[in-house]
Scaffold this active site. Structure first.
Site, PDB file in Angstrom:
ATOM      1  N   SER A 136       0.745  -1.139  -0.110  1.00  0.00           N
ATOM      2  CA  SER A 136      -0.020   0.119   0.079  1.00  0.00           C
ATOM      3  C   SER A 136       0.830   1.023   0.004  1.00  0.00           C
ATOM      4  O   SER A 136       1.767   1.463   0.787  1.00  0.00           O
ATOM      5  CB  SER A 136      -1.003  -0.001   1.229  1.00  0.00           C
ATOM      6  OG  SER A 136      -1.656   1.229   1.319  1.00  0.00           O
ATOM      7  N   LYS A 162      -1.249  -1.224  -4.253  1.00  0.00           N
ATOM      8  CA  LYS A 162      -2.517  -0.436  -3.905  1.00  0.00           C
ATOM      9  C   LYS A 162      -1.960   1.328  -3.822  1.00  0.00           C
ATOM     10  O   LYS A 162      -1.095   1.437  -3.058  1.00  0.00           O
ATOM     11  CB  LYS A 162      -3.108  -0.699  -2.578  1.00  0.00           C
ATOM     12  CG  LYS A 162      -3.877   0.226  -1.751  1.00  0.00           C
ATOM     13  CD  LYS A 162      -4.643  -0.717  -0.621  1.00  0.00           C
ATOM     14  CE  LYS A 162      -4.577   0.155   0.637  1.00  0.00           C
ATOM     15  NZ  LYS A 162      -5.341  -0.494   1.948  1.00  0.00           N
ATOM     16  N   LYS A 164      -3.061   5.433  -2.735  1.00  0.00           N
ATOM     17  CA  LYS A 164      -4.000   6.074  -1.993  1.00  0.00           C
ATOM     18  C   LYS A 164      -4.556   7.257  -2.847  1.00  0.00           C
ATOM     19  O   LYS A 164      -3.607   7.639  -3.680  1.00  0.00           O
ATOM     20  CB  LYS A 164      -3.685   6.706  -0.922  1.00  0.00           C
ATOM     21  CG  LYS A 164      -3.132   5.699   0.025  1.00  0.00           C
ATOM     22  CD  LYS A 164      -4.289   5.063   0.928  1.00  0.00           C
ATOM     23  CE  LYS A 164      -3.884   4.200   2.259  1.00  0.00           C
ATOM     24  NZ  LYS A 164      -5.121   3.588   2.816  1.00  0.00           N
ATOM     25  N   ASP A 189      -7.382   3.208  -2.826  1.00  0.00           N
ATOM     26  CA  ASP A 189      -7.970   3.170  -1.346  1.00  0.00           C
ATOM     27  C   ASP A 189      -8.273   4.865  -1.138  1.00  0.00           C
ATOM     28  O   ASP A 189      -7.411   5.423  -1.176  1.00  0.00           O
ATOM     29  CB  ASP A 189      -7.060   2.596  -0.514  1.00  0.00           C
ATOM     30  CG  ASP A 189      -7.809   2.783   1.016  1.00  0.00           C
ATOM     31  OD1 ASP A 189      -8.846   2.986   0.979  1.00  0.00           O
ATOM     32  OD2 ASP A 189      -7.036   1.946   1.927  1.00  0.00           O
ATOM     33  N   GLU A 214     -11.263   0.623  -2.760  1.00  0.00           N
ATOM     34  CA  GLU A 214     -11.453   0.577  -1.212  1.00  0.00           C
ATOM     35  C   GLU A 214     -11.903   1.572  -0.646  1.00  0.00           C
ATOM     36  O   GLU A 214     -11.573   3.013  -0.847  1.00  0.00           O
ATOM     37  CB  GLU A 214     -10.260   0.081  -0.588  1.00  0.00           C
ATOM     38  CG  GLU A 214     -10.144  -0.237   0.666  1.00  0.00           C
ATOM     39  CD  GLU A 214      -8.854  -0.595   1.387  1.00  0.00           C
ATOM     40  OE1 GLU A 214      -7.761  -0.849   0.534  1.00  0.00           O
ATOM     41  OE2 GLU A 214      -8.382  -0.568   2.617  1.00  0.00           O
ATOM     42  N   ASP A 239     -13.623  -1.448   3.855  1.00  0.00           N
ATOM     43  CA  ASP A 239     -12.545  -1.401   4.995  1.00  0.00           C
ATOM     44  C   ASP A 239     -13.300  -0.901   6.239  1.00  0.00           C
ATOM     45  O   ASP A 239     -13.923  -1.491   7.077  1.00  0.00           O
ATOM     46  CB  ASP A 239     -11.287  -0.467   4.626  1.00  0.00           C
ATOM     47  CG  ASP A 239     -10.266  -0.369   5.626  1.00  0.00           C
ATOM     48  OD1 ASP A 239     -10.338  -0.778   6.931  1.00  0.00           O
ATOM     49  OD2 ASP A 239      -9.242   0.179   5.349  1.00  0.00           O
ATOM     50  N   LYS A 263      -9.165  -6.111   8.863  1.00  0.00           N
ATOM     51  CA  LYS A 263      -8.322  -5.864   9.901  1.00  0.00           C
ATOM     52  C   LYS A 263      -8.503  -6.271  11.251  1.00  0.00           C
ATOM     53  O   LYS A 263      -9.580  -6.294  11.524  1.00  0.00           O
ATOM     54  CB  LYS A 263      -8.032  -4.389   9.850  1.00  0.00           C
ATOM     55  CG  LYS A 263      -7.563  -3.619   8.612  1.00  0.00           C
ATOM     56  CD  LYS A 263      -7.554  -2.110   8.826  1.00  0.00           C
ATOM     57  CE  LYS A 263      -6.799  -1.760   7.430  1.00  0.00           C
ATOM     58  NZ  LYS A 263      -6.861  -0.098   7.350  1.00  0.00           N
ATOM     59  N   GLY A 291      -3.702  -3.781   6.449  1.00  0.00           N
ATOM     60  CA  GLY A 291      -2.600  -3.372   7.386  1.00  0.00           C
ATOM     61  C   GLY A 291      -2.641  -2.060   8.119  1.00  0.00           C
ATOM     62  O   GLY A 291      -3.700  -1.127   7.625  1.00  0.00           O
TER      63      GLY A 291
HETATM   64  O1  OSB Z   1      -6.884   2.379   4.771  1.00  0.00           O
HETATM   65  O2  OSB Z   1      -5.789   0.376   4.477  1.00  0.00           O
HETATM   66  C1  OSB Z   1      -5.893   1.621   4.861  1.00  0.00           C
HETATM   67  C2  OSB Z   1      -2.637   2.462   6.927  1.00  0.00           C
HETATM   68  C3  OSB Z   1      -3.117   3.091   7.905  1.00  0.00           C
HETATM   69  C4  OSB Z   1      -4.430   3.302   8.075  1.00  0.00           C
HETATM   70  C5  OSB Z   1      -5.292   2.824   7.224  1.00  0.00           C
HETATM   71  C6  OSB Z   1      -4.857   2.217   5.853  1.00  0.00           C
HETATM   72  C7  OSB Z   1      -3.482   2.116   5.769  1.00  0.00           C
HETATM   73  C8  OSB Z   1      -2.887   1.228   4.514  1.00  0.00           C
HETATM   74  C9  OSB Z   1      -1.611   0.858   4.860  1.00  0.00           C
HETATM   75  O3  OSB Z   1      -3.365   1.430   3.636  1.00  0.00           O
HETATM   76  C10 OSB Z   1      -1.594  -0.571   5.217  1.00  0.00           C
HETATM   77  C11 OSB Z   1       0.006  -1.160   5.643  1.00  0.00           C
HETATM   78  O4  OSB Z   1       1.090  -0.877   4.762  1.00  0.00           O
HETATM   79  O5  OSB Z   1       0.076  -1.438   6.848  1.00  0.00           O
HETATM   80 MG    MG Z   2      -8.067   1.133   3.697  1.00  0.00          MG
END
Ligand code: OSB
Ligand code: MG
Length: 369
Positions: A136, A162, A164, A189, A214, A239, A263, A291
């Protein structure tokens, strides 16, 4: 299995680089770690995924500290558990605070597995010996930098990329990424950054063959997501909106989601994660493991969960070195060619690296039964 001692640590670690989402940026990671000990001297570890500030959900490190110290520990100390499934039952009368509950429950799962000479994966019923992982990537300063960064992770073999997105930082970056990497498994995401007013904009994403989008809409919504899904070809993955198997059932029944990001912290622990997994498997809905920028203990729990059979899509559990100069476990988590080998040692399968852990511990609380 009687819980006789609990050591709670507040940690403060700095990530190699800042992580930026539609909410903002973070680089310093405060989090809680728990070590539980039974009457025979077996130990188990858990990690809370709450952040310093309540931007992802309503929990924080400080609210978790309060809930764990003042409500959860008094419930588990001196209690005799036959199985870790009993922990979430015991916590059920206390509302929400899922990340606090999951940290305590996770430590008891690890303890249970070690005491019974099982890997945590085996204790959960998982069978995979290696898991496929993705990465991510946060919002970058420019599209050029993002395209370059994604290239370095594709070269490392990550099985899914992935990125953002947020309003003003969406169609153009996805177009650029698709231009550069036409065939890479790609997803976006939004962390709740859009509303139904953005349907036309989100429809423009359909041409880029994303695996999923997402959490495009509000963190507490499943109604508008169902409306949006009817207008999109790209599958929606929820999520933030999913906190339990019941939430998953309702979202799936409504057509709000076609894929679920599990999660452990957000849903209150491994027992609830497994329930969501089993429900989704029965309904033919694939899941993957999300994550929360975890350190080694939380990462190890994610790996064990991902060995269950309906984790059909690569998750966000990358190797330790993607986040940390040094991780708090040994060995560190290594992702090679997009795979992590599931450890064979009992419990979470990694040892705490106490030297490193102590260096990043800012406060400790000790409870004795
Ligand atoms: O939305 O999945 C998410 C990190 C912090 C808070 C929310 C998210 C995320 C990530 C990173 O997308 C996931 C990771 O690398 O641990
Ligand atoms: Mg997410």
């Amino acid at each position: 299995m009687i819980i006789k001692e609990i050591n709670l640590r507040k940690m403060n670690m700095t990530m190699k680089s800042p992580f930026t989402t539609s909410f903002g940026s973070m680089q310093v990671k405060e989090f809680l770690l728990l070590e539980v000990t039974d009457e025979l001297g077996n130990t188990g570890w858990g990690e809370s995924t709450a952040f310093s500030a309540p931007w992802y959900n309503e929990e924080t490190v400080e609210t978790n500290l309060h809930i764990i110290k003042d409500f959860l520990i008094p419930l588990v100390l001196n209690r005799n558990f036959g199985h870790p499934d009993e922990v979430s039952e015991l916590f059920a009368p206390l509302r929400k605070n899922n990340m606090a509950k999951a940290a305590v429950e996770g430590a008891i799962w690890d303890l249970y597995a070690k005491r019974n000479k099982l890997t945590l994966a085996e204790a959960l019923g998982g069978t995979a010996e290696k898991i496929e992982v993705g990465i991510s990537i946060g919002i970058q300063k420019s599209t050029v930098e993002l395209v370059e960064l994604v290239g370095t992770y594709i070269k490392k073999g990550y099985k899914r990329i992935k990125v953002k997105i947020k309003p003003g930082n969406d169609i153009e970056i996805i177009r650029a990424l698709r231009g550069a990497y036409p065939d890479v498994p790609l997803m976006a995401d939004a962390n709740s950054a859009y509303t139904l007013k953005d349907i036309a904009l989100l429809q423009q994403l359909d041409e880029f063959n994303l695996m999923m989008i997402e959490q495009p809409l509000a963190s507490d919504d499943i109604i508008d997501h169902a409306k949006l899904q009817k207008e999109l070809k790209t599958p929606i993955c929820l999520d933030e909106s999913i906190h339990s198997m019941e939430d998953a059932r309702k979202a799936i029944e409504l057509g709000s989601t076609k894929i679920i990001n599990i999660k452990i912290g957000r849903v209150g622990g491994l027992t609830e994660s497994k329930k969501i997994h089993d429900y989704c498997m029965d309904k033919g809905v694939p899941v993957w493991c999300g994550g929360m920028l975890e350190a080694g203990i939380g990462r190890a729990h994610n790996i064990a969960l991902t060995t269950l059979p309906n984790f059909l899509l690569p998750g966000d559990t990358s190797g330790s070195s993607r986040y940390w100069e040094e991780d708090i476990i040994k060995p560190e988590v290594v992702a090679e060619d997009g795979y992590i080998n599931v450890p064979k040692a009992y419990g979470i399968g990694y040892e705490p690296n106490l030297d490193v852990m102590n260096r990043y511990t800012v406060e400790q609380f000790y409870f004795k039964g």
